[in-house]
Design a protein around this motif. Structure first.
Motif, PDB file in Angstrom:
ATOM      1  N   GLN A 199       0.830  -1.203   0.000  1.00  0.00           N
ATOM      2  CA  GLN A 199       0.000   0.000   0.000  1.00  0.00           C
ATOM      3  C   GLN A 199       0.866   1.254   0.000  1.00  0.00           C
ATOM      4  N   HIS A 200       1.949   1.221   0.760  1.00  0.00           N
ATOM      5  CA  HIS A 200       2.901   2.342   0.779  1.00  0.00           C
ATOM      6  C   HIS A 200       3.532   2.511  -0.600  1.00  0.00           C
ATOM      7  N   ALA A 201       3.888   1.387  -1.240  1.00  0.00           N
ATOM      8  CA  ALA A 201       4.475   1.467  -2.572  1.00  0.00           C
ATOM      9  C   ALA A 201       3.505   2.126  -3.556  1.00  0.00           C
ATOM     10  N   PHE A 202       2.226   1.728  -3.501  1.00  0.00           N
ATOM     11  CA  PHE A 202       1.232   2.313  -4.402  1.00  0.00           C
ATOM     12  C   PHE A 202       1.051   3.799  -4.124  1.00  0.00           C
ATOM     13  N   ALA A 203       1.052   4.174  -2.847  1.00  0.00           N
ATOM     14  CA  ALA A 203       0.911   5.588  -2.496  1.00  0.00           C
ATOM     15  C   ALA A 203       2.075   6.410  -3.046  1.00  0.00           C
ATOM     16  N   LEU A 204       3.287   5.847  -3.022  1.00  0.00           N
ATOM     17  CA  LEU A 204       4.435   6.561  -3.584  1.00  0.00           C
ATOM     18  C   LEU A 204       4.287   6.752  -5.084  1.00  0.00           C
ATOM     19  N   VAL A 205       3.782   5.717  -5.780  1.00  0.00           N
ATOM     20  CA  VAL A 205       3.571   5.834  -7.225  1.00  0.00           C
ATOM     21  C   VAL A 205       2.526   6.906  -7.529  1.00  0.00           C
ATOM     22  N   LEU A 206       1.427   6.884  -6.799  1.00  0.00           N
ATOM     23  CA  LEU A 206       0.388   7.897  -7.011  1.00  0.00           C
ATOM     24  C   LEU A 206       0.940   9.293  -6.780  1.00  0.00           C
TER      25      LEU A 206
END
Length: 483
Positions: free
Chosen positions: A184-191
């Protein structure tokens, strides 16, 4: 106790959370009360949240102000809200009637029953986690003389994650890996790096609800492409890419959460060609890739068809343990370096000890996962058999992997079933939690991460909850509805 300075939820946002609260019946204060109460028990309306003004909520929901006022009165009477003249109303918890669950949220104590949590598809840690921790503590001695910061991730862990990608047919260097605090943290960084407010993000429908929250948290707009029986409608997906021009696509090709579908090799190649034509970057969530219960060779990673158009995220939470709070991101090296720079605005890396523990687990991953896959397959079959015995009218497809069954319960009563199940000691996630716009009320997700005896008992309790709902539906109304 009051919380007059707490956060505020708008009428529009509350309406989104409520979803189709009155779709299957005439709007009433009792129905609205039950749905708001469920949001509180679910943890989606935390204690202290300031509720919208009566007029605002009534206009947003399209109901009378009298109905909203009566709903607030019911919430106050039951201890789920407090009001103060000039300060409005806010969410509370009734004293002594609720207790925290081990996985968050609050649920009423079910008369004499221990809560069985089927809202989380999260397995417990294997015994190897303790053994890996002991070995990691020895490695930690070498680390404590340094500063302890690894913004891109510990080199040993990145090397072992890269090795696993390479063994799956996707040659990967450690420089292409960024270790994060979960997928979830990885996805938030991409967003944060790729998506600007107002831009669109294509998602499957249904999909993982926390990713929807992350998209909305950036003020982007999710664009839903419905899943079809058996998987993805690639023609519809291509048309959506062409018509909506999304900045990003978030997809779960490995045992899609919640449907359990697996995208085949040919469809992966076709998907990547679509993404290339539409100039859309895809975030491929491989959180469940290791929970393959088929025993056969899995399809190649999506990124193996076109690295420049794909960012892959993964997690240790399903394969090993969510308590490690570790995930990762795989992308071209220049993209990873941009992520590392942008990450400094949020955090400076992941804890060293947990990274060392995961590195130890990955060194012996196949032996650990082989045993866990056998266990998960047995639990999947046990849950399917229990549903066949106690809830034969429910339908579902037995997936080849993942950790849950996506059940069609035959009627749009998912949210009501969640509330009835809580009274019988079972915590559920309604299908509407996985929907972009609050639909999927005829669905519930049932994980099989718990021991078999818990799964059987949970299904027995669910059967009682379904029976109780049928009795309530057949009974005459006990009070007039307030409209």
């Amino acid at each position: 106790m009051g919380y007059p300075s707490a956060s505020h939820i708008t009428g529009r946002k509350l309406a989104e959370l409520l979803g189709s609260w009155s779709a299957d019946q005439r709007p009433s204060s009792q129905s609205l009360f039950q749905y708001v109460k469920q949001l509180v028990l679910d943890g989606r309306l935390p204690p202290g949240t300031r509720l919208p003004a009566e007029r605002d909520l009534a206009e947003t929901l399209g109901v009378s102000r009298t109905l909203v006022a009566r709903t607030l009165e019911r919430l106050r009477e039951s201890g789920f809200a407090e009001s103060r003249r000039g300060a409005g109303s806010w969410v509370t918890l009734p004293g002594g009637k609720c207790s925290p669950t081990p996985h968050g949220g609050w649920y009423p104590s079910a008369s004499g029953n221990e809560i069985i949590d089927l809202a989380q598809a999260t397995p417990t840690a294997p015994p190897e986690v303790g053994e890996a921790t002991d070995r990691a503590r020895l490695r930690l001695v070498e680390e404590i003389t340094g500063h302890g910061y690894h913004p891109q991730g510990h080199p040993v862990l990145r090397e072992r994650i890269a090795e696993r990608y390479s063994r799956r047919g996707l040659p990967t260097r450690p420089e292409q890996i960024l270790v994060t605090n979960g997928a979830q943290h990885a996805f938030a960084l991409v967003l944060r790096m790729l998506v600007a407010p107002g831009e669109r993000v294509l998602v499957e429908h249904p999909t993982y609800p926390n990713s929807l929250e992350a998209i909305r948290g950036t003020n982007a707009s999710p664009v839903a492409v419905p899943m079809v029986p058996g998987g993805w409608d690639l023609e519809l997906l291509e048309a959506t890419l062409r018509q909506s021009s999304p900045r990003l696509a978030y997809l779960i090709p490995e045992f899609q959460n919640p449907t359990g579908a697996l995208m085949g090799e040919a469809d992966r190649a076709r998907l990547v060609a679509m993404l290339r034509r539409s100039h859309t970057t895809a975030v491929i969530d491989e959180t469940l890739v290791e929970v393959d219960l088929t025993g056969s060779a899995p399809p190649p990673p999506v990124a193996s068809f076109a690295e420049r158009n794909v960012i892959t995220i993964g997690s240790a939470s399903k394969a090993f343990w969510g308590g490690l709070r570790l995930g990762w991101l795989r992308a071209p090296e220049d993209v990873v370096q941009r992520m590392v720079v942008g990450r400094a605005q949020l955090d400076l890396g992941c804890p060293v000890l947990e990274q060392l523990v995961l590195a130890e687990l990955l060194a012996d991953a196949e032996a650990i996962l082989a045993r866990r896959r056998e266990e998960w397959a047995a639990r999947r079959d046990c849950l399917a058999a229990a549903l066949g015995e106690h809830l034969p009218d429910w339908s579902f497809r037995v997936p080849d992997g993942g950790l849950s069954l996506w059940c069609d319960i035959g009627a749009p009563m998912g949210s009501r079933l969640v509330m009835a199940a809580a009274e019988h000691g079972v915590r559920l996630a309604p299908g509407s939690r996985f929907a972009v716009n609050g639909s999927q009320e005829s669905r519930v997700r049932l994980p099989y991460a718990l021991p078999e005896e818990h799964l059987v008992e949970a299904v027995r309790r669910l059967a009682k909850a379904v029976s109780a709902l049928g009795e309530v539906a057949a009974a005459p109304a006990l009070e007039p509805q307030v409209t």
